[in-house]
Enzyme design. Sequence first.
Site, PDB file in Angstrom:
ATOM      1  N   HIS A 117      -4.340  -4.428  -2.662  1.00 29.83           N
ATOM      2  CA  HIS A 117      -4.741  -4.127  -1.279  1.00 29.83           C
ATOM      3  C   HIS A 117      -4.956  -2.627  -1.068  1.00 29.83           C
ATOM      4  O   HIS A 117      -5.044  -2.169   0.063  1.00 29.83           O
ATOM      5  CB  HIS A 117      -3.713  -4.662  -0.276  1.00 29.83           C
ATOM      6  CG  HIS A 117      -3.715  -6.163  -0.169  1.00 29.83           C
ATOM      7  ND1 HIS A 117      -2.752  -6.887   0.499  1.00 29.83           N
ATOM      8  CD2 HIS A 117      -4.578  -7.102  -0.653  1.00 29.83           C
ATOM      9  CE1 HIS A 117      -3.022  -8.180   0.421  1.00 29.83           C
ATOM     10  NE2 HIS A 117      -4.120  -8.338  -0.283  1.00 29.83           N
ATOM     11  N   CYS A 169     -14.811   7.623   3.095  1.00 24.31           N
ATOM     12  CA  CYS A 169     -15.857   8.002   4.049  1.00 24.31           C
ATOM     13  C   CYS A 169     -16.782   6.812   4.329  1.00 24.31           C
ATOM     14  O   CYS A 169     -17.231   6.134   3.410  1.00 24.31           O
ATOM     15  CB  CYS A 169     -16.663   9.184   3.513  1.00 24.31           C
ATOM     16  SG  CYS A 169     -17.992   9.660   4.634  1.00 24.31           S
ATOM     17  N   VAL A 194       0.837  -1.208   0.000  1.00 27.82           N
ATOM     18  CA  VAL A 194       0.000   0.000   0.000  1.00 27.82           C
ATOM     19  C   VAL A 194       0.870   1.256   0.000  1.00 27.82           C
ATOM     20  O   VAL A 194       0.369   2.364   0.111  1.00 27.82           O
ATOM     21  CB  VAL A 194      -0.950  -0.001   1.230  1.00 27.82           C
ATOM     22  CG1 VAL A 194      -1.945  -1.151   1.149  1.00 27.82           C
ATOM     23  CG2 VAL A 194      -0.175  -0.074   2.553  1.00 27.82           C
ATOM     24  N   THR A 206       7.200 -11.728  -1.057  1.00 27.53           N
ATOM     25  CA  THR A 206       5.945 -11.972  -0.331  1.00 27.53           C
ATOM     26  C   THR A 206       5.994 -13.344   0.327  1.00 27.53           C
ATOM     27  O   THR A 206       6.529 -14.284  -0.254  1.00 27.53           O
ATOM     28  CB  THR A 206       4.697 -11.852  -1.242  1.00 27.53           C
ATOM     29  OG1 THR A 206       3.530 -12.235  -0.481  1.00 27.53           O
ATOM     30  CG2 THR A 206       4.779 -12.709  -2.492  1.00 27.53           C
TER      31      THR A 206
HETATM   32  P1  OAD Z   1       5.103 -10.536   4.675  1.00 27.73           P
HETATM   33  O1  OAD Z   1       5.698  -9.716   5.773  1.00 27.73           O
HETATM   34  O2  OAD Z   1       4.156 -11.608   5.037  1.00 27.73           O
HETATM   35  O3  OAD Z   1       6.268 -11.216   3.830  1.00 27.73           O
HETATM   36  C1  OAD Z   1       7.391 -10.494   3.420  1.00 27.73           C
HETATM   37  C2  OAD Z   1       8.262 -11.433   2.621  1.00 27.73           C
HETATM   38  O4  OAD Z   1       9.349 -10.677   2.100  1.00 27.73           O
HETATM   39  C3  OAD Z   1       8.861 -12.592   3.416  1.00 27.73           C
HETATM   40  O5  OAD Z   1       8.671 -13.792   2.683  1.00 27.73           O
HETATM   41  C4  OAD Z   1      10.351 -12.241   3.518  1.00 27.73           C
HETATM   42  O6  OAD Z   1      11.174 -13.394   3.508  1.00 27.73           O
HETATM   43  C5  OAD Z   1      10.542 -11.439   2.253  1.00 27.73           C
HETATM   44  N1  OAD Z   1      11.637 -10.463   2.276  1.00 27.73           N
HETATM   45  C6  OAD Z   1      12.066  -9.686   3.298  1.00 27.73           C
HETATM   46  N2  OAD Z   1      13.046  -8.881   2.906  1.00 27.73           N
HETATM   47  C7  OAD Z   1      13.258  -9.121   1.585  1.00 27.73           C
HETATM   48  C8  OAD Z   1      14.127  -8.602   0.604  1.00 27.73           C
HETATM   49  N3  OAD Z   1      15.004  -7.640   0.881  1.00 27.73           N
HETATM   50  N4  OAD Z   1      14.060  -9.101  -0.661  1.00 27.73           N
HETATM   51  C9  OAD Z   1      13.163 -10.089  -0.970  1.00 27.73           C
HETATM   52  N5  OAD Z   1      12.328 -10.615  -0.075  1.00 27.73           N
HETATM   53  C10 OAD Z   1      12.356 -10.140   1.182  1.00 27.73           C
HETATM   54  O7  OAD Z   1       4.456  -9.501   3.623  1.00 27.73           O
HETATM   55  P2  OAD Z   1       3.408  -9.792   2.465  1.00 27.73           P
HETATM   56  O8  OAD Z   1       3.600 -11.119   1.867  1.00 27.73           O
HETATM   57  O9  OAD Z   1       3.427  -8.597   1.580  1.00 27.73           O
HETATM   58  O10 OAD Z   1      -2.220  -7.309   3.943  1.00 27.73           O
HETATM   59  O11 OAD Z   1       2.054  -9.788   3.287  1.00 27.73           O
HETATM   60  C11 OAD Z   1       0.850  -9.940   2.588  1.00 27.73           C
HETATM   61  C12 OAD Z   1      -0.236  -9.132   3.228  1.00 27.73           C
HETATM   62  O12 OAD Z   1      -0.324  -9.436   4.619  1.00 27.73           O
HETATM   63  C13 OAD Z   1      -0.009  -7.636   3.207  1.00 27.73           C
HETATM   64  O13 OAD Z   1      -0.382  -7.036   1.992  1.00 27.73           O
HETATM   65  C14 OAD Z   1      -0.847  -7.168   4.329  1.00 27.73           C
HETATM   66  C15 OAD Z   1      -0.417  -8.177   5.350  1.00 27.73           C
HETATM   67  O14 OAD Z   1      -1.193  -8.336   6.447  1.00 27.73           O
HETATM   68  C16 OAD Z   1      -3.159  -6.538   4.451  1.00 27.73           C
HETATM   69  O15 OAD Z   1      -2.920  -5.660   5.259  1.00 27.73           O
HETATM   70  C17 OAD Z   1      -4.528  -6.840   3.941  1.00 27.73           C
END
Ligand code: OAD
Length: 236
Positions: free
Chosen positions: A115, A123, A99, A184
């Site tokens: 997202h 609102c 986001v 991710t």
């Molecule tokens: P996460 O925090 O779950 O995952 C982050 C990922 O990035 C992990 O797999 C890490 O190993 C990897 N990572 C960290 N540093 C990195 C780097 N320098 N290069 C490559 N990879 C790296 O985050 P998301 O998968 O984005 O949703 O989480 C998904 C959703 O859960 C988010 O959009 C949010 C959250 O709750 C909502 O708020 C609806």
Amino acid sequence: MQAVREWLKQARNVAALTGAGVSAESGVPTFRGNNGLWKQRRPEELATPGAFARDPKLVWEWYNWRRGVLAEVKPNPGHYALAELEQRLSAFTLITQNVDGLHLRAGSRNVLQVHGSIWNLRCLICEQERVDRRTPLPEIPPTCECGGMLRPGGVWFGEALPRDIWREAEAAARSADLFLVIGTSAVVYPAAGLAQIAKASGARVVEINIEETAISNGIDSFLQGPSGKLLPQLIA
Ligand code: OAD
């Protein structure tokens, strides 16, 4: 890396799904890592409609803090590499769960923010959305001209993704011949399911992450390392 470079050269239609890891090297906290946001707080306390109904001020304090962090950061070489990739390819769709808006700031154009955006406010009464980049917001919870309370515009747990954006994301996953999954943990659905959709539709799936994730088994290639380093190498 060499094989993936070849696949990239051959690909006619490329899509990428990014998550918090792609912004980690910019200084944006991830959600599930050791210092992740969900280590300190449970999502149910801050990122659900129920949490907002219970305590809108607490939720807004958390968003104000995150918006303040994001106002200070800049895109990193991983964001720029993806923007550059879009320039070079005739069909490239960037689907992001983030986001933070950093892909747009790096110059990516065809971006699907599944997202939503932390800079959007909506609102609760008239449902109008607006962009507000002020940090911190002068009053929380903020109010709309109609008198209604404004909520953060992004998607919370338990909510549907914006329908048209999601349809486009699914279509991009279905038509891609190369699908990149970057930074991710691939545990939050439906976004995480896009990799399976792409695979089932015949795409090669390549993951870039510092560690293996929920989808690392059964994909075509796993490139281990920080995206801010590997993405520039990939397009070099
Ligand atoms: P996460 O925090 O779950 O995952 C982050 C990922 O990035 C992990 O797999 C890490 O190993 C990897 N990572 C960290 N540093 C990195 C780097 N320098 N290069 C490559 N990879 C790296 O985050 P998301 O998968 O984005 O949703 O989480 C998904 C959703 O859960 C988010 O959009 C949010 C959250 O709750 C909502 O708020 C609806």
